[in-house]
Design a protein around this motif. Structure first.
Motif, PDB file in Angstrom:
ATOM      1  N   LYS A  10      -6.860  -5.439  -8.321  1.00 18.71           N
ATOM      2  CA  LYS A  10      -8.105  -5.538  -9.088  1.00 18.71           C
ATOM      3  C   LYS A  10      -9.188  -6.270  -8.308  1.00 18.71           C
ATOM      4  N   THR A  11      -8.980  -6.404  -7.008  1.00 25.43           N
ATOM      5  CA  THR A  11      -9.967  -7.058  -6.154  1.00 25.43           C
ATOM      6  C   THR A  11     -10.605  -6.038  -5.222  1.00 25.43           C
ATOM      7  N   LEU A  12     -11.759  -6.391  -4.692  1.00 21.53           N
ATOM      8  CA  LEU A  12     -12.401  -5.592  -3.655  1.00 21.53           C
ATOM      9  C   LEU A  12     -13.040  -6.551  -2.665  1.00 21.53           C
ATOM     10  N   ALA A  13     -12.432  -6.667  -1.499  1.00 22.68           N
ATOM     11  CA  ALA A  13     -12.997  -7.475  -0.427  1.00 22.68           C
ATOM     12  C   ALA A  13     -13.959  -6.585   0.353  1.00 22.68           C
ATOM     13  N   CYS A  14     -15.153  -7.098   0.648  1.00 22.93           N
ATOM     14  CA  CYS A  14     -16.188  -6.305   1.308  1.00 22.93           C
ATOM     15  C   CYS A  14     -16.601  -7.010   2.595  1.00 22.93           C
ATOM     16  N   ASN A  26      -4.779  -9.114   2.388  1.00 22.87           N
ATOM     17  CA  ASN A  26      -4.217  -9.398   1.079  1.00 22.87           C
ATOM     18  C   ASN A  26      -3.314  -8.246   0.649  1.00 22.87           C
ATOM     19  N   SER A  27      -2.015  -8.447   0.697  1.00 22.04           N
ATOM     20  CA  SER A  27      -1.068  -7.400   0.325  1.00 22.04           C
ATOM     21  C   SER A  27      -1.328  -6.920  -1.096  1.00 22.04           C
ATOM     22  N   GLY A  28      -1.526  -5.623  -1.240  1.00 24.07           N
ATOM     23  CA  GLY A  28      -1.812  -5.039  -2.536  1.00 24.07           C
ATOM     24  C   GLY A  28      -3.283  -5.016  -2.881  1.00 24.07           C
ATOM     25  N   GLY A  29      -4.097  -5.685  -2.062  1.00 23.75           N
ATOM     26  CA  GLY A  29      -5.531  -5.736  -2.319  1.00 23.75           C
ATOM     27  C   GLY A  29      -6.252  -4.510  -1.797  1.00 23.75           C
ATOM     28  N   ARG A  30      -7.504  -4.411  -2.161  1.00 25.19           N
ATOM     29  CA  ARG A  30      -8.361  -3.312  -1.716  1.00 25.19           C
ATOM     30  C   ARG A  30      -9.550  -3.893  -0.985  1.00 25.19           C
ATOM     31  N   GLY A  31     -10.035  -3.138  -0.004  1.00 23.11           N
ATOM     32  CA  GLY A  31     -11.170  -3.609   0.763  1.00 23.11           C
ATOM     33  C   GLY A  31     -12.041  -2.471   1.225  1.00 23.11           C
ATOM     34  N   VAL A  32     -13.260  -2.814   1.577  1.00 24.62           N
ATOM     35  CA  VAL A  32     -14.196  -1.845   2.132  1.00 24.62           C
ATOM     36  C   VAL A  32     -14.826  -2.432   3.382  1.00 24.62           C
ATOM     37  N   MET A  33     -14.816  -1.634   4.420  1.00 21.72           N
ATOM     38  CA  MET A  33     -15.531  -1.934   5.654  1.00 21.72           C
ATOM     39  C   MET A  33     -16.725  -0.985   5.652  1.00 21.72           C
ATOM     40  N   VAL A  34     -17.940  -1.536   5.543  1.00 23.51           N
ATOM     41  CA  VAL A  34     -19.125  -0.698   5.422  1.00 23.51           C
ATOM     42  C   VAL A  34     -19.415   0.032   6.734  1.00 23.51           C
ATOM     43  N   THR A  64      -3.205  -0.745   5.691  1.00 27.47           N
ATOM     44  CA  THR A  64      -3.083  -1.697   6.794  1.00 27.47           C
ATOM     45  C   THR A  64      -1.648  -2.204   6.901  1.00 27.47           C
ATOM     46  N   CYS A  65      -1.330  -2.768   8.042  1.00 26.69           N
ATOM     47  CA  CYS A  65      -0.013  -3.357   8.251  1.00 26.69           C
ATOM     48  C   CYS A  65       0.188  -4.595   7.382  1.00 26.69           C
ATOM     49  N   HIS A  66      -0.883  -5.067   6.753  1.00 27.27           N
ATOM     50  CA  HIS A  66      -0.814  -6.233   5.867  1.00 27.27           C
ATOM     51  C   HIS A  66      -0.529  -5.833   4.422  1.00 27.27           C
ATOM     52  N   GLY A  67      -0.489  -4.520   4.166  1.00 29.89           N
ATOM     53  CA  GLY A  67      -0.195  -4.045   2.817  1.00 29.89           C
ATOM     54  C   GLY A  67      -1.418  -3.817   1.956  1.00 29.89           C
ATOM     55  N   SER A  68      -2.604  -3.866   2.533  1.00 33.19           N
ATOM     56  CA  SER A  68      -3.817  -3.603   1.768  1.00 33.19           C
ATOM     57  C   SER A  68      -4.268  -2.154   1.951  1.00 33.19           C
ATOM     58  N   THR A  69      -5.116  -1.715   1.045  1.00 33.05           N
ATOM     59  CA  THR A  69      -5.698  -0.380   1.105  1.00 33.05           C
ATOM     60  C   THR A  69      -7.181  -0.535   1.382  1.00 33.05           C
ATOM     61  N   MET A  70      -7.660   0.165   2.397  1.00 34.82           N
ATOM     62  CA  MET A  70      -9.036   0.027   2.854  1.00 34.82           C
ATOM     63  C   MET A  70      -9.792   1.343   2.733  1.00 34.82           C
ATOM     64  N   LEU A  71     -11.097   1.218   2.575  1.00 39.19           N
ATOM     65  CA  LEU A  71     -11.997   2.348   2.684  1.00 39.19           C
ATOM     66  C   LEU A  71     -12.977   2.019   3.789  1.00 39.19           C
ATOM     67  N   VAL A  82     -21.028   0.054  -3.096  1.00 36.63           N
ATOM     68  CA  VAL A  82     -21.090   0.923  -4.279  1.00 36.63           C
ATOM     69  C   VAL A  82     -20.150   2.117  -4.095  1.00 36.63           C
ATOM     70  N   GLU A  83     -20.136   2.678  -2.893  1.00 33.04           N
ATOM     71  CA  GLU A  83     -19.216   3.783  -2.587  1.00 33.04           C
ATOM     72  C   GLU A  83     -17.769   3.374  -2.858  1.00 33.04           C
ATOM     73  N   ALA A  84     -17.393   2.180  -2.417  1.00 35.86           N
ATOM     74  CA  ALA A  84     -16.025   1.698  -2.613  1.00 35.86           C
ATOM     75  C   ALA A  84     -15.728   1.423  -4.082  1.00 35.86           C
ATOM     76  N   LEU A  85     -16.675   0.862  -4.803  1.00 35.07           N
ATOM     77  CA  LEU A  85     -16.464   0.627  -6.230  1.00 35.07           C
ATOM     78  C   LEU A  85     -16.208   1.941  -6.959  1.00 35.07           C
ATOM     79  N   GLN A  86     -16.978   2.965  -6.629  1.00 34.70           N
ATOM     80  CA  GLN A  86     -16.781   4.278  -7.254  1.00 34.70           C
ATOM     81  C   GLN A  86     -15.477   4.907  -6.816  1.00 34.70           C
ATOM     82  N   TYR A  87     -15.048   4.659  -5.602  1.00 38.91           N
ATOM     83  CA  TYR A  87     -13.825   5.223  -5.067  1.00 38.91           C
ATOM     84  C   TYR A  87     -12.589   4.581  -5.695  1.00 38.91           C
ATOM     85  N   PHE A  88     -12.557   3.255  -5.705  1.00 34.38           N
ATOM     86  CA  PHE A  88     -11.388   2.533  -6.180  1.00 34.38           C
ATOM     87  C   PHE A  88     -11.366   2.338  -7.703  1.00 34.38           C
TER      88      PHE A  88
END
Length: 90
Positions: A10-14, A26-34, A64-71, A82-88
């Motif tokens: 339920k997180t989004l690291a940007c 963050n294992s299980g976390g979500r992130g976006v690299m703009v 990632t090898c850390h267990g996170s999912t990235m966009l 905004v793209e990542a918020l709509q995606y995830f």
């Protein structure tokens, strides 16, 4: 997360620069690299991709090898977030 008791999914690291890479571990976390991320972050995240890859594609999800999912967003700055918020979180 532990203080407020919510799950990593339920997180989004940007981020857009090399010092942001730690947030994406963050294992299980979500992130976006703009899309306008600095080369040092793109290199670090390419090295952390699982399975390994030579190049990350804009607009595509990767693990990632850390267990996170990235966009790797196709849009720059706030547009990428905004793209990542709509995606995830459609």
């Amino acid at each position: 997360m532990s203080t407020l008791k919510f799950e990593p999914a339920k997180t989004l690291a940007c981020g857009d620069s090399g010092n942001d890479e730690l947030m994406f571990r963050n294992s299980g976390g979500r992130g976006v690299m703009v899309a306008n991320a600095l080369p040092e972050l793109v290199e670090a995240m390419t090295a952390a991709a699982d399975p390994p890859t030579k190049e990350l594609r804009r607009g595509a999800e990767f693990k990632t090898c850390h267990g996170s999912t990235m966009l790797f967003a196709g849009r720059e700055v706030a547009g990428g977030i905004v793209e990542a918020l709509q995606y995830f979180f459609p």
